[in-house]
Design a protein around this motif. Structure first.
Motif, PDB file in Angstrom:
ATOM      1  N   GLU A 178      -0.395   3.276  -4.761  1.00 17.40           N
ATOM      2  CA  GLU A 178      -2.080   3.285  -4.540  1.00 17.40           C
ATOM      3  C   GLU A 178      -2.812   4.680  -3.819  1.00 17.40           C
ATOM      4  O   GLU A 178      -3.973   4.426  -4.003  1.00 17.40           O
ATOM      5  CB  GLU A 178      -2.486   2.079  -3.415  1.00 17.40           C
ATOM      6  N   THR A 179      -2.078   5.402  -3.314  1.00 17.86           N
ATOM      7  CA  THR A 179      -2.541   6.637  -2.870  1.00 17.86           C
ATOM      8  C   THR A 179      -1.779   7.809  -3.034  1.00 17.86           C
ATOM      9  O   THR A 179      -0.345   7.649  -3.176  1.00 17.86           O
ATOM     10  CB  THR A 179      -2.613   6.667  -1.212  1.00 17.86           C
ATOM     11  N   VAL A 180      -2.233   8.965  -3.640  1.00 14.16           N
ATOM     12  CA  VAL A 180      -1.698   9.972  -3.786  1.00 14.16           C
ATOM     13  C   VAL A 180      -1.908  11.159  -2.792  1.00 14.16           C
ATOM     14  O   VAL A 180      -3.159  11.584  -2.862  1.00 14.16           O
ATOM     15  CB  VAL A 180      -1.919  10.426  -5.348  1.00 14.16           C
ATOM     16  N   LEU A 181      -1.082  11.684  -2.136  1.00 18.93           N
ATOM     17  CA  LEU A 181      -1.226  12.700  -1.099  1.00 18.93           C
ATOM     18  C   LEU A 181      -0.836  14.074  -1.609  1.00 18.93           C
ATOM     19  O   LEU A 181       0.241  14.030  -2.248  1.00 18.93           O
ATOM     20  CB  LEU A 181      -0.467  12.387   0.259  1.00 18.93           C
TER      21      LEU A 181
ATOM     22  N   ASP B 143     -10.318   2.726   1.605  1.00 25.10           N
ATOM     23  CA  ASP B 143      -9.614   3.057   0.669  1.00 25.10           C
ATOM     24  C   ASP B 143      -8.212   3.540   0.813  1.00 25.10           C
ATOM     25  O   ASP B 143      -7.297   3.083   0.113  1.00 25.10           O
ATOM     26  CB  ASP B 143     -10.226   4.073  -0.306  1.00 25.10           C
ATOM     27  N   TRP B 144      -8.077   3.946   1.858  1.00 23.05           N
ATOM     28  CA  TRP B 144      -6.547   4.696   2.341  1.00 23.05           C
ATOM     29  C   TRP B 144      -5.799   3.357   2.858  1.00 23.05           C
ATOM     30  O   TRP B 144      -4.715   3.345   2.920  1.00 23.05           O
ATOM     31  CB  TRP B 144      -6.742   5.468   3.638  1.00 23.05           C
ATOM     32  N   ASP B 145      -6.587   2.023   3.071  1.00 25.64           N
ATOM     33  CA  ASP B 145      -5.923   0.855   3.508  1.00 25.64           C
ATOM     34  C   ASP B 145      -5.857  -0.059   2.238  1.00 25.64           C
ATOM     35  O   ASP B 145      -5.422  -1.194   2.651  1.00 25.64           O
ATOM     36  CB  ASP B 145      -6.538   0.521   4.690  1.00 25.64           C
TER      37      ASP B 145
ATOM     38  N   ASN C 236       0.858  -1.376   0.029  1.00 17.23           N
ATOM     39  CA  ASN C 236       0.078  -0.032   0.026  1.00 17.23           C
ATOM     40  C   ASN C 236       0.980   1.200   0.000  1.00 17.23           C
ATOM     41  O   ASN C 236       1.165   1.923   1.009  1.00 17.23           O
ATOM     42  CB  ASN C 236      -1.111  -0.104   1.299  1.00 17.23           C
ATOM     43  N   ASN C 237       1.484   1.445  -1.176  1.00 14.56           N
ATOM     44  CA  ASN C 237       2.360   2.670  -1.416  1.00 14.56           C
ATOM     45  C   ASN C 237       1.880   3.981  -1.662  1.00 14.56           C
ATOM     46  O   ASN C 237       0.713   4.015  -2.203  1.00 14.56           O
ATOM     47  CB  ASN C 237       3.401   2.132  -2.377  1.00 14.56           C
ATOM     48  N   HIS C 238       2.534   5.041  -1.269  1.00 15.03           N
ATOM     49  CA  HIS C 238       2.215   6.488  -1.374  1.00 15.03           C
ATOM     50  C   HIS C 238       3.106   7.282  -2.271  1.00 15.03           C
ATOM     51  O   HIS C 238       4.269   6.957  -1.981  1.00 15.03           O
ATOM     52  CB  HIS C 238       2.079   7.098   0.038  1.00 15.03           C
ATOM     53  N   VAL C 239       2.569   8.195  -2.819  1.00 16.14           N
ATOM     54  CA  VAL C 239       3.439   9.429  -3.550  1.00 16.14           C
ATOM     55  C   VAL C 239       2.542  10.596  -2.906  1.00 16.14           C
ATOM     56  O   VAL C 239       1.659  10.789  -3.057  1.00 16.14           O
ATOM     57  CB  VAL C 239       3.310   9.493  -5.121  1.00 16.14           C
ATOM     58  N   TYR C 240       3.495  11.425  -2.192  1.00 22.06           N
ATOM     59  CA  TYR C 240       3.075  12.681  -1.666  1.00 22.06           C
ATOM     60  C   TYR C 240       3.546  13.626  -2.368  1.00 22.06           C
ATOM     61  O   TYR C 240       4.875  13.804  -2.727  1.00 22.06           O
ATOM     62  CB  TYR C 240       3.619  12.462  -0.289  1.00 22.06           C
TER      63      TYR C 240
END
Length: 429
Positions: free
Chosen positions: A274-277, A320-322, A241-245
């Motif tokens: 999976e999530t863009v912050l 969705d955040w998880d 569950n990877n992020h790009v900030y």
């Protein structure tokens, strides 16, 4: 009619007997493999790569059977993509084996050495772990990647591929082992469990004293089962569950390029974002980022701020955040600076791979030091979470634990340490 419990017990006993026999043969082969010098292991790997290339028609024929069966079973697009082989992918498999052949051999390298006041000379030396068990799902390339890394590191390996890729794995394994054997490596150094019965996995997980470490590579349910049931040490991660900030100091064009690649290059790999912050200081980038993903066919699930930039954005639920989607779906959220981004990742992430896009040195260092993940990137796609991209030749998986190895597991991470102590007659007072 036979009693169902009796049949189940008999199956488990058969699986245990099979794994025990394989492990004993692997242990004997491991001793031979560890005794070979680096040049011999290199030559064997190159022979294995050549054999895979030569067997391409047979491998493609076997894969066609698996693909047809996979479609009939209703496998998802992501799983079918992982399963599918073509000439280019087979060449990539062979090239990956050659890349492992080309990396430095870790066996018997001296990691540290020193001399004590009493004259004892101590060396810390890398040695093979012994017998590795690898359980994986629908990626037949793992058969060659894992086998090559274990040969490079002097370990014998027992491979248990998923039933959906059994024909493909058998074809790759047969070619690879034939190449190894032609160069003097025992065929038992790389073994493939010949049956699809899940009882074999259970037997591997409880093979204490026979298998030294288990490495699962696959979906969350597989890895969770391995971590729950294993009586053998496990080297694994549950999900990516990877992020790009996108920080307030981000270059807008760089952010668009990195986010697109991180999410969409290949959506079914564990390094996919999976999530863009998005930092509220970069709020003007929210709309271009969301529209770029939507226009590329990616579903966007967002918070209220993200929903406000495009009517195609769907509302994000808390789950969705998880979620590791492994599909063209992404969650997107506005956050209040780098500290809020780090807190979100700590709360919802899986400690796999997370990235920041920024030209602000202070924000970059805060993120790099503050995010507790196996891989943390600055101005680079999360899809670089790959042993080949790290220069390891290949990888068995990404470890997200904190013991022994963390991040891509390559040949060096498949070794352990022993100490060589050389004296001149010293005794301890």
């Amino acid at each position: 009619m036979r009693d169902a419990t009796a049949e189940k017990t008999e199956t488990a006993l058969d699986a245990a007997s099979l794994v025990t026999d394989m492990a004993k043969r692997a242990r004997a082969a491991a001793r031979v493999l560890a005794s070979l010098n680096a040049e011999a292991r290199t030559a064997a790997l190159r022979a294995g790569a050549a054999a895979i290339r030569a067997a391409a028609p047979a491998i493609l024929a076997a894969n066609a059977i698996d693909m047809e069966r996979g479609r009939s079973l209703g496998l998802t697009h992501a799983l079918l993509d992982r399963l599918m082989l073509n000439e280019a992918r087979i060449e990539g498999i062979a090239a990956g084996v050659e890349a492992v052949a080309g990396i430095a051999d870790p066996v018997n390298t001296v990691a540290a050495e020193w001399e004590r006041p009493n004259g004892l000379r101590i060396q810390q030396v890398r040695v093979p772990i012994g017998v590795i068990g690898i359980v994986y799902e629908s990626r037949p390339n793992v058969t060659a990647d894992a086998g090559a890394l274990c040969v490079r590191s002097g370990n014998a390996v027992i491979l248990r591929g998923g039933s959906e890729a059994l024909n493909s794995s058998r074809a790759i394994h047969a070619a690879f082992v034939a190449g190894l054997a032609s160069a003097g490596v025992p065929a038992d150094a790389v073994q493939l469990v010949p049956v699809a019965d899940r009882a074999a996995v259970g037997a591997m997980l409880t093979a204490q004293g026979l298998i030294d470490v288990i490495v699962p590579r696959g979906g969350k349910s597989l890895v969770a089962r391995v971590q729950s049931d294993a009586r053998v040490p496990v080297l694994a991660h549950l999900d990516g569950n990877n992020h790009v900030y996108v920080d307030g100091g981000a270059d807008p064009e760089k952010a668009l390029t990195i986010v697109r690649n991180a999410k969409l290059r290949r959506t079914g790999v564990c390094g996919a974002a999976e999530t863009v912050l998005v930092d509220e200081a970069a709020k003007d980038q929210l709309a271009p980022l969301a529209r770029m993903l939507l226009d590329a066919g990616c579903e966007v699930r967002g918070d209220a701020a993200t929903q406000g930039v495009d009517p195609r954005v769907k509302p994000a639920a808390e789950a969705d955040w998880d979620t590791e989607y492994l599909e063209p779906i992404v969650a997107m959220k506005l956050v209040h600076g780098v500290s809020d981004a780090i807190a979100h990742i700590e709360r919802h992430g899986s400690h796999h791979t997370d990235a920041i896009v920024t030209e602000d040195a202070a924000a970059a260092e805060a993120f790099l030091s503050g995010v507790d993940s196996a891989i943390v990137a600055l101005n680079a796609s999360t899809q670089f979470a790959d042993g080949g991209e790290f220069g390891f030749g290949a990888e068995i998986g990404i470890a997200t634990g904190r013991l022994h190895a963390r991040g891509p597991v390559g040949a060096e991470q498949l070794t352990t340490m022993k100490y060589l102590v050389r004296g001149t007659g010293q005794i301890r007072p």
